[in-house]
Design a protein around this motif. Structure first.
Motif, PDB file in Angstrom:
ATOM      1  N   ARG A   1      -3.136  -2.298   2.627  1.00 40.37           N
ATOM      2  CA  ARG A   1      -2.975  -2.867   1.292  1.00 40.37           C
ATOM      3  C   ARG A   1      -3.115  -4.375   1.446  1.00 40.37           C
ATOM      4  O   ARG A   1      -2.282  -5.005   2.103  1.00 40.37           O
ATOM      5  CB  ARG A   1      -1.602  -2.566   0.696  1.00 40.37           C
ATOM      6  CG  ARG A   1      -1.465  -3.124  -0.716  1.00 40.37           C
ATOM      7  CD  ARG A   1      -0.015  -3.345  -1.101  1.00 40.37           C
ATOM      8  NE  ARG A   1       0.765  -2.128  -1.163  1.00 40.37           N
ATOM      9  CZ  ARG A   1       0.832  -1.340  -2.223  1.00 40.37           C
ATOM     10  NH1 ARG A   1       0.167  -1.636  -3.318  1.00 40.37           N
ATOM     11  NH2 ARG A   1       1.576  -0.263  -2.201  1.00 40.37           N
ATOM     12  N   VAL A   2      -4.158  -4.918   0.868  1.00 41.74           N
ATOM     13  CA  VAL A   2      -4.280  -6.367   0.848  1.00 41.74           C
ATOM     14  C   VAL A   2      -3.603  -6.877  -0.416  1.00 41.74           C
ATOM     15  O   VAL A   2      -3.374  -6.126  -1.354  1.00 41.74           O
ATOM     16  CB  VAL A   2      -5.746  -6.830   0.945  1.00 41.74           C
ATOM     17  CG1 VAL A   2      -6.325  -6.400   2.282  1.00 41.74           C
ATOM     18  CG2 VAL A   2      -6.568  -6.291  -0.205  1.00 41.74           C
ATOM     19  N   MET A   3      -3.312  -8.151  -0.425  1.00 46.97           N
ATOM     20  CA  MET A   3      -2.485  -8.753  -1.478  1.00 46.97           C
ATOM     21  C   MET A   3      -2.947  -8.366  -2.878  1.00 46.97           C
ATOM     22  O   MET A   3      -4.094  -8.582  -3.242  1.00 46.97           O
ATOM     23  CB  MET A   3      -2.514 -10.266  -1.335  1.00 46.97           C
ATOM     24  CG  MET A   3      -1.588 -10.993  -2.283  1.00 46.97           C
ATOM     25  SD  MET A   3       0.150 -10.638  -1.950  1.00 46.97           S
ATOM     26  CE  MET A   3       0.351 -11.449  -0.371  1.00 46.97           C
ATOM     27  N   GLY A   4      -2.014  -7.779  -3.631  1.00 50.21           N
ATOM     28  CA  GLY A   4      -2.283  -7.479  -5.022  1.00 50.21           C
ATOM     29  C   GLY A   4      -3.193  -6.302  -5.274  1.00 50.21           C
ATOM     30  O   GLY A   4      -3.516  -6.009  -6.426  1.00 50.21           O
ATOM     31  N   LYS A   5      -3.599  -5.626  -4.220  1.00 54.23           N
ATOM     32  CA  LYS A   5      -4.519  -4.513  -4.407  1.00 54.23           C
ATOM     33  C   LYS A   5      -3.834  -3.183  -4.072  1.00 54.23           C
ATOM     34  O   LYS A   5      -2.678  -3.131  -3.646  1.00 54.23           O
ATOM     35  CB  LYS A   5      -5.738  -4.699  -3.494  1.00 54.23           C
ATOM     36  CG  LYS A   5      -6.539  -5.961  -3.782  1.00 54.23           C
ATOM     37  CD  LYS A   5      -7.251  -5.889  -5.101  1.00 54.23           C
ATOM     38  CE  LYS A   5      -8.103  -7.100  -5.379  1.00 54.23           C
ATOM     39  NZ  LYS A   5      -9.210  -7.246  -4.414  1.00 54.23           N
ATOM     40  N   GLU A   6      -4.568  -2.109  -4.285  1.00 53.63           N
ATOM     41  CA  GLU A   6      -4.043  -0.792  -4.004  1.00 53.63           C
ATOM     42  C   GLU A   6      -4.174  -0.467  -2.518  1.00 53.63           C
ATOM     43  O   GLU A   6      -4.946  -1.096  -1.794  1.00 53.63           O
ATOM     44  CB  GLU A   6      -4.811   0.240  -4.833  1.00 53.63           C
ATOM     45  CG  GLU A   6      -4.674   0.011  -6.324  1.00 53.63           C
ATOM     46  CD  GLU A   6      -5.772   0.688  -7.123  1.00 53.63           C
ATOM     47  OE1 GLU A   6      -5.843   0.450  -8.343  1.00 53.63           O
ATOM     48  OE2 GLU A   6      -6.554   1.452  -6.535  1.00 53.63           O
ATOM     49  N   ILE A   7      -3.440   0.525  -2.080  1.00 49.72           N
ATOM     50  CA  ILE A   7      -3.558   1.000  -0.704  1.00 49.72           C
ATOM     51  C   ILE A   7      -4.934   1.661  -0.555  1.00 49.72           C
ATOM     52  O   ILE A   7      -5.293   2.540  -1.335  1.00 49.72           O
ATOM     53  CB  ILE A   7      -2.452   2.012  -0.369  1.00 49.72           C
ATOM     54  CG1 ILE A   7      -1.074   1.356  -0.500  1.00 49.72           C
ATOM     55  CG2 ILE A   7      -2.644   2.582   1.037  1.00 49.72           C
ATOM     56  CD1 ILE A   7       0.085   2.324  -0.379  1.00 49.72           C
ATOM     57  N   LYS A   8      -5.678   1.213   0.454  1.00 49.43           N
ATOM     58  CA  LYS A   8      -7.030   1.712   0.658  1.00 49.43           C
ATOM     59  C   LYS A   8      -7.172   2.381   2.010  1.00 49.43           C
ATOM     60  O   LYS A   8      -6.665   1.882   3.022  1.00 49.43           O
ATOM     61  CB  LYS A   8      -8.042   0.576   0.560  1.00 49.43           C
ATOM     62  CG  LYS A   8      -8.156  -0.056  -0.803  1.00 49.43           C
ATOM     63  CD  LYS A   8      -8.798   0.873  -1.801  1.00 49.43           C
ATOM     64  CE  LYS A   8      -9.095   0.156  -3.117  1.00 49.43           C
ATOM     65  NZ  LYS A   8      -9.654   1.077  -4.129  1.00 49.43           N
ATOM     66  N   PHE A   9      -7.890   3.477   2.037  1.00 51.74           N
ATOM     67  CA  PHE A   9      -8.199   4.199   3.260  1.00 51.74           C
ATOM     68  C   PHE A   9      -9.168   3.395   4.111  1.00 51.74           C
ATOM     69  O   PHE A   9     -10.118   2.786   3.590  1.00 51.74           O
ATOM     70  CB  PHE A   9      -8.813   5.545   2.889  1.00 51.74           C
ATOM     71  CG  PHE A   9      -9.480   6.288   4.001  1.00 51.74           C
ATOM     72  CD1 PHE A   9     -10.863   6.235   4.158  1.00 51.74           C
ATOM     73  CD2 PHE A   9      -8.743   7.021   4.915  1.00 51.74           C
ATOM     74  CE1 PHE A   9     -11.492   6.925   5.168  1.00 51.74           C
ATOM     75  CE2 PHE A   9      -9.370   7.720   5.938  1.00 51.74           C
ATOM     76  CZ  PHE A   9     -10.745   7.668   6.066  1.00 51.74           C
TER      77      PHE A   9
END
Lengths: 115, 111
Positions: free
Chosen positions: A37-45
């Motif tokens: 999860r990068v700042m302000g974003k959703e958890i990404k595979f």
């Protein structure tokens, strides 16, 4: 039974440096996943290992990221060279079965800060 | 994987049932509905999953509508420790196994 462990819990590095994150899955789990999860974003595979083989690495952002799982046990995720936008929390997860897997067990994450 | 829609945030009084809705109108026949939650500073935690029948475990109940276009996660007696972001995810149960997280619902349990 020990859960998924990740090391380090926090890492602060300068832009251009190299960082290696480690994940120890639950013993006996063939499937290992990396997410972030990068700042302000959703958890990404990011990617998925089955034992030592990369099953799906479609989420790896670029060639600065290298994941390995030698021997099908623990995994490392190396970022080289690190950029500011790599800052975030990196999660590792593991699961047990291939054809009937459903529950992914997540580690606590490694918080990476690139300055 | 099908897209899901959840409310951004919800409040629930401690001790009451928390009902978290999720819309997944484009779900395919072979896709399951999963719920995970992330408590602050921890990794995501699996809660429950189902295909078309209602499911219950020690943590929660999952109610899936007959047309499978929506579902509701129910925490029967919410406690302060249930404050977390709850994610509704749809995916096939084999093959493409990655989890696709949306923005989730931030559930706050009020004392």
């Amino acid at each position: 039974e020990a859960g998924v462990t990740q090391f380090p819990s926090h890492s602060v590095i300068e832009k251009g440096q190299t960082v290696t994150l480690r994940c120890d899955p639950i013993s006996g789990h063939d499937n290992l996943y990396w997410y972030r999860r990068v700042m302000g974003k959703e958890i990404k595979f990011l990617l998925h290992f089955v034992k030592e083989s990369k099953q799906d690495e479609s989420g790896m952002p670029n060639n600065r990221f290298l994941a390995e799982r030698t021997g099908g046990t623990y995994s490392t995720l190396k970022v080289q060279p690190a950029e500011l936008e790599d800052s975030g929390v990196y999660f590792c997860a593991s699961s047990q079965d291939w054809t009937d897997s459903y529950e992914q067990y997540f580690g606590p994450g490694t918080r990476l800060t690139v300055t | 994987d099908a897209k899901t829609t959840q409310p951004t945030s919800m409040d629930c009084a401690e001790g009451r049932a928390a009902n978290l809705p999720c819309n997944h109108s484009t779900i395919s026949g072979n896709e399951y509905v999963y719920w995970y939650r992330q408590i602050h500073s921890q990794g995501p935690q699996y809660i429950i999953h189902g295909l078309k029948n209602n499911e219950t475990n020690e943590m929660a109940s999952l109610i899936i509508t007959e047309d499978r276009k929506s579902s509701t996660l129910i925490l029967p007696h919410a406690t302060l420790r249930d404050t977390a972001v709850y994610y509704c995810i749809v995916r096939v149960n084999f093959g493409n196994e990655k989890l696709t997280f949306g923005t989730g619902t931030r559930l706050t349990i009020i004392p």
